[in-house]
Each structure stands twice: as structure tokens, then as C-alpha cells.
Write an enzyme that holds these catalytic residues in place. Sequence first.
Site, PDB file in Angstrom:
ATOM      1  N   ARG A 110       0.657  -1.486  -0.064  1.00 44.97           N
ATOM      2  CA  ARG A 110       0.096  -0.042   0.041  1.00 44.97           C
ATOM      3  C   ARG A 110       0.955   1.369  -0.001  1.00 44.97           C
ATOM      4  NH1 ARG A 110      -2.304  -3.141   3.536  1.00 44.97           N
ATOM      5  NH2 ARG A 110      -4.157  -4.306   2.717  1.00 44.97           N
ATOM      6  N   LYS A 132       2.499  11.420 -11.025  1.00 43.12           N
ATOM      7  CA  LYS A 132       1.590  10.740 -11.795  1.00 43.12           C
ATOM      8  C   LYS A 132       2.266   9.439 -12.237  1.00 43.12           C
ATOM      9  CE  LYS A 132      -1.608  13.612 -14.382  1.00 43.12           C
ATOM     10  NZ  LYS A 132      -2.179  13.980 -15.742  1.00 43.12           N
ATOM     11  N   GLU A 174       8.417  18.006 -25.508  1.00 43.49           N
ATOM     12  CA  GLU A 174       7.783  18.506 -24.148  1.00 43.49           C
ATOM     13  C   GLU A 174       8.559  19.737 -23.655  1.00 43.49           C
ATOM     14  OE1 GLU A 174       5.264  17.284 -23.107  1.00 43.49           O
ATOM     15  OE2 GLU A 174       5.014  15.220 -23.749  1.00 43.49           O
ATOM     16  N   LYS A 202       6.986  22.925 -14.087  1.00 43.70           N
ATOM     17  CA  LYS A 202       5.962  21.890 -13.844  1.00 43.70           C
ATOM     18  C   LYS A 202       5.723  21.830 -12.205  1.00 43.70           C
ATOM     19  CE  LYS A 202       4.517  16.973 -14.538  1.00 43.70           C
ATOM     20  NZ  LYS A 202       4.385  16.071 -15.146  1.00 43.70           N
ATOM     21  N   GLU A 212      -4.992  17.343 -10.786  1.00 43.06           N
ATOM     22  CA  GLU A 212      -5.669  17.966 -12.100  1.00 43.06           C
ATOM     23  C   GLU A 212      -7.169  18.074 -11.881  1.00 43.06           C
ATOM     24  OE1 GLU A 212      -3.957  16.067 -15.736  1.00 43.06           O
ATOM     25  OE2 GLU A 212      -5.533  16.911 -16.943  1.00 43.06           O
ATOM     26  N   ARG A 216      -3.609  22.097 -13.851  1.00 46.05           N
ATOM     27  CA  ARG A 216      -2.722  20.980 -14.342  1.00 46.05           C
ATOM     28  C   ARG A 216      -2.880  20.603 -15.629  1.00 46.05           C
ATOM     29  NH1 ARG A 216       0.370  16.057 -10.760  1.00 46.05           N
ATOM     30  NH2 ARG A 216       1.466  15.145 -12.741  1.00 46.05           N
ATOM     31  N   ASN A 220      -0.992  19.955 -20.785  1.00 48.50           N
ATOM     32  CA  ASN A 220      -1.500  19.142 -21.729  1.00 48.50           C
ATOM     33  C   ASN A 220      -1.293  20.356 -23.001  1.00 48.50           C
ATOM     34  OD1 ASN A 220      -1.799  16.607 -20.627  1.00 48.50           O
ATOM     35  ND2 ASN A 220      -3.571  17.426 -19.876  1.00 48.50           N
ATOM     36  N   HIS A 223      -1.231  19.073 -26.566  1.00 46.42           N
ATOM     37  CA  HIS A 223      -1.467  17.536 -26.920  1.00 46.42           C
ATOM     38  C   HIS A 223      -2.713  17.109 -27.208  1.00 46.42           C
ATOM     39  CE1 HIS A 223       2.059  17.246 -24.223  1.00 46.42           C
ATOM     40  NE2 HIS A 223       1.889  16.142 -23.857  1.00 46.42           N
ATOM     41  N   HIS A 227      -2.244  13.562 -29.437  1.00 50.34           N
ATOM     42  CA  HIS A 227      -2.818  12.302 -29.158  1.00 50.34           C
ATOM     43  C   HIS A 227      -3.558  11.718 -30.377  1.00 50.34           C
ATOM     44  CE1 HIS A 227      -2.800  13.230 -24.578  1.00 50.34           C
ATOM     45  NE2 HIS A 227      -1.484  12.685 -24.858  1.00 50.34           N
ATOM     46  N   HIS A 239       5.890  10.512 -29.364  1.00 48.79           N
ATOM     47  CA  HIS A 239       5.205  11.459 -28.584  1.00 48.79           C
ATOM     48  C   HIS A 239       5.417  12.872 -28.713  1.00 48.79           C
ATOM     49  CE1 HIS A 239       2.482  12.848 -25.397  1.00 48.79           C
ATOM     50  NE2 HIS A 239       3.429  13.381 -24.879  1.00 48.79           N
TER      51      HIS A 239
END
Length: 334
Positions: A110, A132, A174, A202, A212, A216, A220, A223, A227, A239
Site C-alpha cells: 500500500r 503521476k 515537451e 511543472k 488535475e 494541471r 497538456n 497534446h 494524441h 510523442h
Amino acid sequence: VIRVTVPLGERSYDVLVGPGVRARLAEVVPASARRLALVTQPGIPCDLDVGVEHRVFQIGTGEEHKTLPTVEALCRAFADWGLTRNDCVVGVGGGLVTDVAGFAAAVYHRGVPVVHVATSLLAMVDAAIGGKTGVNLPEGKNLVGAYWQPSAVLCDTELLATLPAREWACGHGEMAKYHFLTGDDLLALPLDERIARCVAIKAEVVAGDEREAGRRALLNYGHTLAHALEIAARFDLRHGEAVAVGLVYAAEVAAAMERISPSRVDAHRAVVASYGLSAELPAGVDVDELVALMARDKKALDGLTFVLDGPRGIEVVSGVERRVLDQAFARMGA
Ligand SMILES: NC(=O)c1ccc[n+]([C@@H]2O[C@H](COP(=O)([O-])OP(=O)(O)OC[C@H]3O[C@@H](n4cnc5c(N)ncnc54)[C@H](O)[C@@H]3O)[C@@H](O)[C@H]2O)c1
Ligand SMILES: [Zn+2]
């Protein structure tokens, strides 16, 4: 060595950027850790000064290894070795390794502490920062995961010496994004300082919106089209390369809505070009298909939602009309 703090209250941590910072590992792992589980991949330079008892756990290279079975195999190997909740996982690699190692650390017992040693440019400026973590499902990328902040991140810029050219391009896509999130002239900075500045940008966004709920999403930027281009897949775009095209497209959308001037679009093109990235739509794009894919993007909350530049800076804009999208595609030569 540049130190950037990600300010998250009692979960705050430092990111160290500079040549040779991997030597600081022993100093940044939690004092409770008697053992370190080093998660990495074949081919990643991993000469670490560990200090305490440790073992190396290799995972496969490529997105097809970013899966729950990989996480299960890691957790079973940790258990077999007797890794406890006071010990520490160390992810040593690019974003794939830090996402998988971070997720394994989030769920093993956990939650056990994790430290990242980012070895790709993309991991340094993006993936290893912000907590993330996760893996892919056959149904889609990053569909299973957790927010799990590391105890520290080491961005050892010496390790970039072996990074392949295509991976530099990915990181640069990026990095280009960060040029527009603040007014900073990132190009004026040497690489180490620029990486640290991207980390700080960031960190600031993540600190204000860890999960988010709002801001946040600005990370993106570029993006939405990226995507769609990646899902359409025929285009052999990595990417970061897709993000480069997506940044210029987002600027064209903003210009078509008269949110920004044509010279601001030129500024986007100039930044993308300064990184040696192409802003061209791949040959043979089907605009209808891309629009349909953009509408399905998980970041699209309410009709067509974009992150767009404008008089108040970058912000989330929903209800972007098809007419505007077509105009922007036309400006990109589609
Ligand atoms: N968690 C987040 O916030 C976040 C953000 C962006 C991206 N990501 C994830 O990151 C992943 C992409 O990360 P990536 O671009 O680093 O790809 P990657 O981790 O797959 O690394 C790309 C390749 O470079 C190799 N490599 C890495 N460092 C090297 C070095 N120093 N020398 C030689 N080879 C090296 C790797 O072994 C791999 O073959 C994706 O899975 C993406 O979903 C996560
Ligand atoms: Zn990205």
C-alpha cells in the site's frame, strides 16, 4: 547543481539537476531505508553509488512492457526479496521506468517510498516530476495508475550523453511546450538550467493542482492534436514529435479564434524549429478522422476542449467549433 523544490506540504521533495547528481542517491533516500530496489532497463546507464544493500530489477523496453503483469512481476520479486514498507524503490530510467517503478511503489505494501533517477530528457522535464504513475491497458495508455509522489528526483545530465537522437527529439517536444506556459526565454538558458526551469514550471503547476482538478491540465498544451496523431498511428511520430506539431496547431486554433496574433503563431513555429522539430502535419492526414479522435480524447470534457494561448496566457477553452479547427488545419496545409 540546481535544486528545485516541488512544494506539496509534507510531501514536498527536491529535484536535483546537474552533471553527476546520481552520486547523491544515498543522501536523498529516506533514512529508514535499509534496502533499495533499483528498477531499470537493459541499456540504461546505471552506475549508482548506493551505500546500502540493494538489488537490481530489470523490466523490458518499450510501451508493451508498461503493463500490470510487469508491475505484478516486480511486486512479487520485491516480496520474494523481503522488501519492507520502510525500504525504498528507485526508478532508474526514462519515463517508462519511472511510471512503472512509481506505480509499483504506490501499490506494494500500500505504498513504499520511491526515488527517481531520470535518465531521458523527457523523464527529467516531465515524467519523473509530479507524481503521476501508471501503466497501459490494451484499451488505452495510462488507464491504470496512482498519484504517488517521489521522495526525491535526480536529473543527472551526464547520463544524457548516451541518449539516442530520437529520444532527444521526444524530450525537446515537451520542452518546447514549457516555452509557452510562462513568458520565460528558455532558449537563452544553458541546457542544465533550462531543464531545471522546466522542472520548476511543472512543479509550480503541480503544486497548485496535484490531482488535475484544473490548472494541471495546462501541461497538456499541444497534446490534443498530438494524441489524435498518435492514435491514428500510421504516422510514425513519437510523442514529443507529435506534441511539436500539436503546439503549432494549438497556436493556429487560437489565432483563428482571434485570441492571439499571427506573430504569436510565428513565435510557436520559431520555438519548435529551434529544437530541430518539424511542425508539418504528416502527409495524408484525414482531417475528419483527426477531429473525431480529438473529440474522443480523455482530456475533452465538454465537446471539443483545447488548451489555448490567449490574452490571459494559456488556459482551457471548451466548445471550440469545427469551423475553427478546419481553418487551423488549412493554415497547416491540410
Ligand atoms: N507520469 C507522467 O507525468 C508522464 C509524463 C510524460 C510521459 N510519461 C510517460 O513516459 C514514457 C515515455 O518516457 P521516455 O520518453 O523517457 O521513454 P522511455 O522511458 O521508453 O525511454 C526511451 C528509450 O530511451 C532509453 N534510455 C533512457 N535513458 C537513456 C540513456 N540515458 N541512455 C541511453 N538510453 C536511454 C530507454 O531504455 C528507452 O529505450 C511514456 O510511457 C509516457 O506515458 C509520463
Ligand atoms: Zn506529453
